[in-house]
Design a protein around this motif. Sequence first.
Motif, PDB file in Angstrom:
ATOM      1  N   TYR A 106       0.822  -1.193  -0.175  1.00  0.00           N
ATOM      2  CA  TYR A 106       0.051   0.023  -0.105  1.00  0.00           C
ATOM      3  C   TYR A 106       0.809   1.124   0.279  1.00  0.00           C
ATOM      4  O   TYR A 106       0.632   2.199  -0.732  1.00  0.00           O
ATOM      5  CB  TYR A 106      -1.099   0.006   1.260  1.00  0.00           C
ATOM      6  CG  TYR A 106      -2.057  -1.013   0.920  1.00  0.00           C
ATOM      7  CD1 TYR A 106      -2.160  -1.973   0.119  1.00  0.00           C
ATOM      8  CD2 TYR A 106      -3.323  -0.864   2.052  1.00  0.00           C
ATOM      9  CE1 TYR A 106      -3.139  -2.841   0.144  1.00  0.00           C
ATOM     10  CE2 TYR A 106      -4.364  -1.580   1.989  1.00  0.00           C
ATOM     11  CZ  TYR A 106      -4.284  -2.751   0.800  1.00  0.00           C
ATOM     12  OH  TYR A 106      -5.524  -3.524   0.714  1.00  0.00           O
ATOM     13  N   ILE A 122       0.114   4.012  -2.609  1.00  0.00           N
ATOM     14  CA  ILE A 122      -0.748   5.146  -2.436  1.00  0.00           C
ATOM     15  C   ILE A 122       0.207   6.331  -2.847  1.00  0.00           C
ATOM     16  O   ILE A 122      -0.251   7.482  -3.240  1.00  0.00           O
ATOM     17  CB  ILE A 122      -0.974   4.971  -1.045  1.00  0.00           C
ATOM     18  CG1 ILE A 122      -2.048   4.332  -0.696  1.00  0.00           C
ATOM     19  CG2 ILE A 122      -1.399   6.526  -0.256  1.00  0.00           C
ATOM     20  CD1 ILE A 122      -2.392   4.010   0.698  1.00  0.00           C
ATOM     21  N   ALA A 162      -1.072   9.362  -5.313  1.00  0.00           N
ATOM     22  CA  ALA A 162      -0.812  10.966  -4.726  1.00  0.00           C
ATOM     23  C   ALA A 162      -0.086  11.809  -6.069  1.00  0.00           C
ATOM     24  O   ALA A 162      -0.737  12.768  -6.682  1.00  0.00           O
ATOM     25  CB  ALA A 162      -0.043  11.105  -3.650  1.00  0.00           C
ATOM     26  N   HIS A 206      -7.177   3.270  -1.447  1.00  0.00           N
ATOM     27  CA  HIS A 206      -6.665   4.276  -2.294  1.00  0.00           C
ATOM     28  C   HIS A 206      -7.564   5.216  -2.682  1.00  0.00           C
ATOM     29  O   HIS A 206      -7.220   6.424  -2.776  1.00  0.00           O
ATOM     30  CB  HIS A 206      -6.366   3.470  -3.581  1.00  0.00           C
ATOM     31  CG  HIS A 206      -5.056   2.672  -3.394  1.00  0.00           C
ATOM     32  ND1 HIS A 206      -4.809   1.647  -2.705  1.00  0.00           N
ATOM     33  CD2 HIS A 206      -3.518   2.578  -3.872  1.00  0.00           C
ATOM     34  CE1 HIS A 206      -3.365   1.113  -2.899  1.00  0.00           C
ATOM     35  NE2 HIS A 206      -2.901   1.838  -3.383  1.00  0.00           N
ATOM     36  N   SER A 262      -7.605   7.448   0.259  1.00  0.00           N
ATOM     37  CA  SER A 262      -6.462   8.573   0.258  1.00  0.00           C
ATOM     38  C   SER A 262      -6.384   9.497  -0.852  1.00  0.00           C
ATOM     39  O   SER A 262      -6.121  10.515  -0.463  1.00  0.00           O
ATOM     40  CB  SER A 262      -5.229   7.617  -0.159  1.00  0.00           C
ATOM     41  OG  SER A 262      -4.896   6.565   0.857  1.00  0.00           O
ATOM     42  N   ARG A 263      -6.973   9.405  -1.997  1.00  0.00           N
ATOM     43  CA  ARG A 263      -7.060  10.276  -3.016  1.00  0.00           C
ATOM     44  C   ARG A 263      -8.263  11.204  -2.548  1.00  0.00           C
ATOM     45  O   ARG A 263      -7.812  12.348  -2.675  1.00  0.00           O
ATOM     46  CB  ARG A 263      -7.626   9.757  -4.266  1.00  0.00           C
ATOM     47  CG  ARG A 263      -7.556  10.742  -5.421  1.00  0.00           C
ATOM     48  CD  ARG A 263      -7.912  10.011  -6.595  1.00  0.00           C
ATOM     49  NE  ARG A 263      -9.368   9.719  -6.779  1.00  0.00           N
ATOM     50  CZ  ARG A 263      -9.818   8.740  -7.688  1.00  0.00           C
ATOM     51  NH1 ARG A 263      -8.736   8.173  -8.476  1.00  0.00           N
ATOM     52  NH2 ARG A 263     -10.972   8.312  -7.609  1.00  0.00           N
TER      53      ARG A 263
END
Length: 361
Positions: free
Chosen positions: A95, A99, A103, A333, A336-337
Amino acid sequence: MKQITAAMALSSESRAKILNMLETLVIGSAGGLLFLWANLPGGLISGAMIAVGAAALAGRPLSVPAHITQTVLVLLGISIGSVVSRQLIQHMGAYPLTIGLLALATFCSTFGSSLYLQRRHGWDRTSAFLAGSPGALSQITILAVERGADLPAIAVVQTMRVIILTAALPLVLALTGVAPSAPPTMVMAVASPLELLELIGASLALALCLRLLKFPASWMFGAMIASSVLHGAGWVEGGLPPWVRGVALVGVGSLIGSRFAKMNAKVLVGHIHAALGSFAIAILISGIFVAVIALTTQVRVSDVIVAFAPGAMDAMLALALTLHIDPIFVGAHHLSRFVFVTIATPGIVHLFGRPQDDVDD
């Protein structure tokens, strides 16, 4: 007399909202079942979304009320968490790298799409950056209002991206052989009544806590986290009945399709080329990062594609569930975005958008 008239008007308005909701869900169910019968990839969610979207564009006043939306998202979260196993948890070692690349991909696709909108369609910088930013639509909308950006145009670009991805991604994955055209039906034991109560209670409690903390997509992620912990620890065996999972998928598809009910057809047609062009740029840039990860890591290509697809979190997680793609990887993901976009977009608009003085004039 005035009170009676007001009560009658309120009753009539409430009845109209209920009828609109029922019509939305009936159309969504019909579309989802048709796609399921035709054995099309992502059947329930894609079919519901396309059917409701087409009806909304035809002028039907379709909508999904907030309480139905919240219920659907909780059910979706529970269903996603139910597939968690120790095998899935072991894959979390990859991850941090993916990740980090996500980004970078997010920033590159935002700038790429915004440059296209500015150079090819003459958009102002603020509107272009907000339209090119993948996800976090509510935050994007608030920023657009504050900065005096072209909100209808941004809504068209953002909505078209979600619609295209939800409708086309399952088909593309199937045609390319990355995911099976008709994934095997998920065989999962149904939890006992006591375990179902435990699942629902824990999911609602955590979702409400996250909502109080203003956590993104709190209803879905709260339920997903609670369900994941209960299943991962072995405290609950089995999940929701299959028909309940189906209701959740149809509900998400109907929710996405109903966005077109708020969209003016003339505005949609006027910005369709901008939406398609910026979408193509975003997909091209994301595709480069997907290829790099596929060539350098052991993560499944299908998992990376859905995790990096610049679509709505609920839609992409629902697709992960239907296509048997690792929902934990995809969820981590997309969350995170969402965080990247929420934190970075205001700064990007401040640095590269129009000066605030220009907006206020």
